[in-house]
Design an enzyme around this catalytic site. Structure first.
Site, PDB file in Angstrom:
ATOM      1  N   LYS A 205     -15.485 -10.485  52.898  1.00 35.04           N
ATOM      2  CA  LYS A 205     -15.171 -11.903  52.740  1.00 35.04           C
ATOM      3  C   LYS A 205     -14.426 -12.051  51.422  1.00 35.04           C
ATOM      4  O   LYS A 205     -14.849 -11.491  50.412  1.00 35.04           O
ATOM      5  CB  LYS A 205     -16.451 -12.747  52.706  1.00 35.04           C
ATOM      6  CG  LYS A 205     -16.191 -14.246  52.581  1.00 35.04           C
ATOM      7  CD  LYS A 205     -17.502 -15.006  52.363  1.00 35.04           C
ATOM      8  CE  LYS A 205     -17.253 -16.507  52.344  1.00 35.04           C
ATOM      9  NZ  LYS A 205     -18.408 -17.252  51.784  1.00 35.04           N
ATOM     10  N   HIS A 224     -28.018 -20.263  48.621  1.00 30.84           N
ATOM     11  CA  HIS A 224     -28.324 -19.576  49.885  1.00 30.84           C
ATOM     12  C   HIS A 224     -28.774 -18.150  49.595  1.00 30.84           C
ATOM     13  O   HIS A 224     -28.544 -17.629  48.517  1.00 30.84           O
ATOM     14  CB  HIS A 224     -27.076 -19.537  50.790  1.00 30.84           C
ATOM     15  CG  HIS A 224     -25.975 -18.677  50.232  1.00 30.84           C
ATOM     16  ND1 HIS A 224     -25.220 -19.065  49.138  1.00 30.84           N
ATOM     17  CD2 HIS A 224     -25.533 -17.444  50.577  1.00 30.84           C
ATOM     18  CE1 HIS A 224     -24.347 -18.104  48.855  1.00 30.84           C
ATOM     19  NE2 HIS A 224     -24.512 -17.110  49.713  1.00 30.84           N
ATOM     20  N   ASP A 226     -28.313 -14.239  51.489  1.00 29.73           N
ATOM     21  CA  ASP A 226     -27.366 -13.619  52.426  1.00 29.73           C
ATOM     22  C   ASP A 226     -28.080 -13.125  53.682  1.00 29.73           C
ATOM     23  O   ASP A 226     -29.182 -12.601  53.605  1.00 29.73           O
ATOM     24  CB  ASP A 226     -26.653 -12.442  51.744  1.00 29.73           C
ATOM     25  CG  ASP A 226     -25.688 -12.891  50.657  1.00 29.73           C
ATOM     26  OD1 ASP A 226     -25.378 -14.093  50.588  1.00 29.73           O
ATOM     27  OD2 ASP A 226     -25.247 -12.028  49.863  1.00 29.73           O
ATOM     28  N   HIS A 280     -28.867 -17.581  45.537  1.00 32.40           N
ATOM     29  CA  HIS A 280     -27.750 -17.666  44.595  1.00 32.40           C
ATOM     30  C   HIS A 280     -26.762 -18.736  45.048  1.00 32.40           C
ATOM     31  O   HIS A 280     -26.824 -19.217  46.178  1.00 32.40           O
ATOM     32  CB  HIS A 280     -27.054 -16.299  44.458  1.00 32.40           C
ATOM     33  CG  HIS A 280     -26.547 -15.752  45.762  1.00 32.40           C
ATOM     34  ND1 HIS A 280     -27.368 -15.240  46.741  1.00 32.40           N
ATOM     35  CD2 HIS A 280     -25.288 -15.636  46.264  1.00 32.40           C
ATOM     36  CE1 HIS A 280     -26.650 -14.836  47.773  1.00 32.40           C
ATOM     37  NE2 HIS A 280     -25.383 -15.066  47.511  1.00 32.40           N
TER      38      HIS A 280
END
Length: 338
Positions: A205, A224, A226, A280
């Site tokens: 990404k 969020h 991962d 994070h």
């Protein structure tokens, strides 16, 4: 439907003298970086030297950081500096193209899960708020899962830069998986096998966060964890990653040529909660573009991930359900209970 890109919004705002951003980008007060970032003395995210000849020391350091932080930086990781700078230059070039050139790679509107391609929106926001960033997703490994229609043809160096990075980043991933296994007293191969083994998919990404007139009010990515097992991230030199530690949002220090390693949800599940998936978020900058290149290591959609049997007993029952990765991802993307 034409999606409004944040880069285009930022470009328009840069031509005015207004110190404002559209209301949909203003986070609620409980999320605003100016209010919630901790400014006092803070502990630093651990940094681990992967060239340490004492392998036991590496294992101890990785395990400790993964239990206590869920994030660490690695130096002397074996990826040549030019491989990283070529990856960054190619990604930067893509985002500097004319808008219509980038839209050629736009994500398809149909289908489920995280889709490859150029995009802006990622997760549902229950309050209709937007994040200050655009992105490009595509797999870089294994060869059988590559879809080159989402790999930019411009710059011409893009493909080679990503293929070269994929070669080296897999070696780093294998070292990390081995250390995570040994750190739990397991054989070195166990954690990688539990996370998908040779079928693990490497999803690149590129995050692009343009300058923002009100970085005190906006976020590049909201808080969020991962989906992945491990995330291996190349930052640029504009800091912005923040980590929640002891209920405080603290800044990750930029270390030239370091990689930032996030423990993701699948490792937390596999370890039955011993290793922690890191919460994070990304802040943005008033004057500079921030970019990052995370690679998410994910199991194939049909692969079932659950707590490793070696870590479960009558005294220590499973804390998580075993489920197909695609079902886990669907629930998470749509904010449904797991």
């Amino acid at each position: 439907m034409e999606v409004e890109r944040v880069q285009a919004v930022a470009s328009l705002l840069s031509q005015t003298t207004q110190d404002t951003i559209p209301a949909e980008f203003i986070r609620p007060e409980k999320e605003q970086p100016a209010i919630t970032t901790f400014r006092g003395p803070v502990p630093e995210i651990p940094t681990i030297d992967l060239s340490d000849p004492d392998e036991e020391n590496i294992v101890r350091s990785v395990a400790k950081a993964s239990k206590e932080w869920g994030i660490f930086q690695v130096v002397n990781h074996g990826i040549p500096t030019d491989v990283i700078s070529n990856l960054q230059a190619a990604g930067r070039h893509f985002f500097e193209l004319q808008q219509e050139e980038k839209e050629v790679y736009a994500k398809p509107t149909s289908g489920e899960g995280i889709k490859e391609g150029y995009g802006t929106l990622l997760q549902k926001d229950l309050e209709g708020k937007k994040s200050w960033g655009d992105h490009l997703f595509h797999r870089i490994w294994p060869p059988s899962k590559l879809n080159y229609q989402f790999w930019p043809k411009n710059p011409p160096s893009y493909r080679e830069a990503n293929e070269m990075y994929a070669k080296y980043v897999r070696e780093v991933a294998d070292k990390l998986f081995k250390s995570l296994s040994l750190g739990l007293g397991l054989d070195g191969h166990v954690m990688k096998e539990g996370a998908g083994g040779k079928e693990i998919e490497y999803m690149m990404k590129i995050n692009y966060y343009p300058p923002c007139p009100r970085p005190d009010l906006a976020l590049g990515v909201v808080a969020h964890t991962d989906f992945s097992s491990i995330t291996i991230l190349v930052p640029n030199d504009v800091p912005g990653l923040q980590v929640l530690k002891d209920e405080r949002w603290i800044d990750a220090k930029y270390i030239p040529n370091a990689l930032i390693i996030h423990i993701g949800d699948q490792i937390e599940v596999l370890s039955n909660g011993i290793y922690k998936s890191v919460l994070h978020r990304s802040t943005v900058d008033k004057g500079k573009t921030r970019m990052s290149w995370p690679v998410f290591l994910e199991p194939p959609g049909e692969f079932i991930v659950g707590p490793l049997p070696q870590l479960v007993s009558e005294e220590n029952p499973p804390k998580y359900k075993s489920k197909k990765f695609k079902d886990y991802a669907y629930c998470k993307l749509n904010k449904l209970p797991q």
